[in-house]
Design an enzyme around this catalytic site. Structure first.
Site, PDB file in Angstrom:
ATOM      1  N   SER A 186      95.147  93.521 -45.726  1.00 12.27           N
ATOM      2  CA  SER A 186      94.846  93.650 -47.195  1.00 12.27           C
ATOM      3  C   SER A 186      96.174  94.570 -47.692  1.00 12.27           C
ATOM      4  O   SER A 186      97.213  93.824 -47.874  1.00 12.27           O
ATOM      5  CB  SER A 186      93.488  94.263 -47.352  1.00 12.27           C
ATOM      6  N   ASP A 201      87.061  84.806 -49.208  1.00 12.06           N
ATOM      7  CA  ASP A 201      87.797  86.222 -49.684  1.00 12.06           C
ATOM      8  C   ASP A 201      88.483  85.909 -51.028  1.00 12.06           C
ATOM      9  O   ASP A 201      89.287  84.623 -51.242  1.00 12.06           O
ATOM     10  CB  ASP A 201      88.862  86.397 -48.495  1.00 12.06           C
ATOM     11  N   HIS A 238      86.640  88.995 -46.473  1.00  9.58           N
ATOM     12  CA  HIS A 238      87.677  89.902 -46.399  1.00  9.58           C
ATOM     13  C   HIS A 238      87.338  91.139 -45.770  1.00  9.58           C
ATOM     14  O   HIS A 238      86.034  91.688 -45.404  1.00  9.58           O
ATOM     15  CB  HIS A 238      87.966  90.499 -48.016  1.00  9.58           C
TER      16      HIS A 238
END
Length: 318
Positions: free
Chosen positions: A156, A252, A282
């Site tokens: 991320s 996601d 995610h």
């Protein structure tokens, strides 16, 4: 179809009343993030874990080192940059993941406790990550690592930092990197510009609202900057970079920008392996203790690292 184990986790979270981190003060969001990862991450592997401090651009910079126990010889090392939207997360939250990668890839893993927004907005995290990478390159031998076998990785926001580290290392003449691992990377500074924000921005583990909050905190009062360090997809070229493993999740909001970055790398001639986990959302890289498919993703990262460390060095200058 959403992974059955993940669906049950999400249902449990709703029944337990876990709030969206977009709706609570940042200190509370950090506590929620830690609790979520603690509940789903892999158990801490039997490796040596040590804390160090180095000189950083903002003062003392904490590092967390994971080393195989009872094994001799120098080995490759990976700088892992944790996720959390540049605002939440800490190395301890990733002990399970990083210790397992250390064990499975038979390598040294280094995490850096980079400064978080909004207290320390862009580019503080980048400056800290670069300081950690420089330290690792210069002091690898002191921790039992091989200077010639380095990897940058992250998930991320941490994958954003890892991508930026690879670009900076190329542009600044090193250190040479064997590979970059980018797990559902943030590669733009404008949340919402891809369709996956509209299709998967509510109801899963990451919301469009939370991404917007993190983005505003990280960039401070600045508008979308023309600085590719905030949005590595904007870099002038993605050629001359180390091979990449890019992992994305089907459910996601960051799915499409992960695809876009993999495509940019491939179009520039950078070797890239793109893997989609269609049933996951995610944050899956920290769900290996609760979701079988997520555990497979961790093993895939470890396998890619072992392969990169075993490969002969690239004779092409950085």
């Amino acid at each position: 179809m959403l992974d059955i184990q993940l669906r049950k986790l999400l249902e449990h979270g709703r029944e337990s009343g876990v709030p969206d981190m977009a709706d609570v003060p940042m200190p509370a969001a950090r506590e929620i993030y830690t609790a979520l990862l603690t509940a789903t991450d892999l158990p801490v592997a039997d490796v040596d874990i040590d804390d160090h401090r180095i000189d950083g651009p903002g003062g003392a910079l904490p590092l967390r080192l994971y080393r195989p126990r009872g094994r001799s010889g120098r080995r490759g090392a990976a700088l892992y940059l944790h996720g959390g939207g540049f605002c939440v997360g800490r190395p301890q939250d990733y002990d399970g993941l990083c210790s397992q990668l250390c064990l499975e890839a038979d390598c040294i893993v280094v995490q850096v406790d980079y400064r978080l927004a909004p207290e320390h907005p862009f580019p503080a995290a980048i400056d800290d990550a670069w300081a950690a990478l420089q330290w690792l390159s210069q002091h690898a031998e002191s921790i039992g690592a091989d200077t010639g076998r380095l990897i940058v990785a992250g998930d991320s926001a941490g994958a954003n930092l890892a991508a930026v580290m690879a670009l900076m290392a190329r542009d600044r003449g090193g250190p040479a990197l064997r590979q970059q691992t980018l797990v559902y990377p943030v590669v733009t500074a404008a949340p919402g510009q891809f369709d996956s924000y509209r299709t998967h921005g509510e109801g899963y583990t990451l919301t469009t609202r939370l991404m917007a909050r993190f983005n505003d905190a990280y960039l401070g009062d600045a508008q979308v900057p023309a600085d590719w360090r905030a949005a590595p997809l904007m870099a002038d070229t993605h050629s001359g970079l180390p091979p990449a493993l890019v992992q994305v999740a089907g459910f996601d909001p960051l799915h499409d920008e992960g695809l876009a970055y993999a495509e940019a790398l491939a179009d520039a001639g950078t070797p890239v392996s793109l893997v989609t986990y269609p049933g996951l959302a995610h944050g899956f890289i920290s769900m290996g203790g609760a979701v079988t498919a997520a555990r497979l993703a961790v093993s895939q990262v470890a396998s890619a690292w072992r392969e990169a460390f075993a490969a002969p060095p690239d004779p092409t200058p950085a």
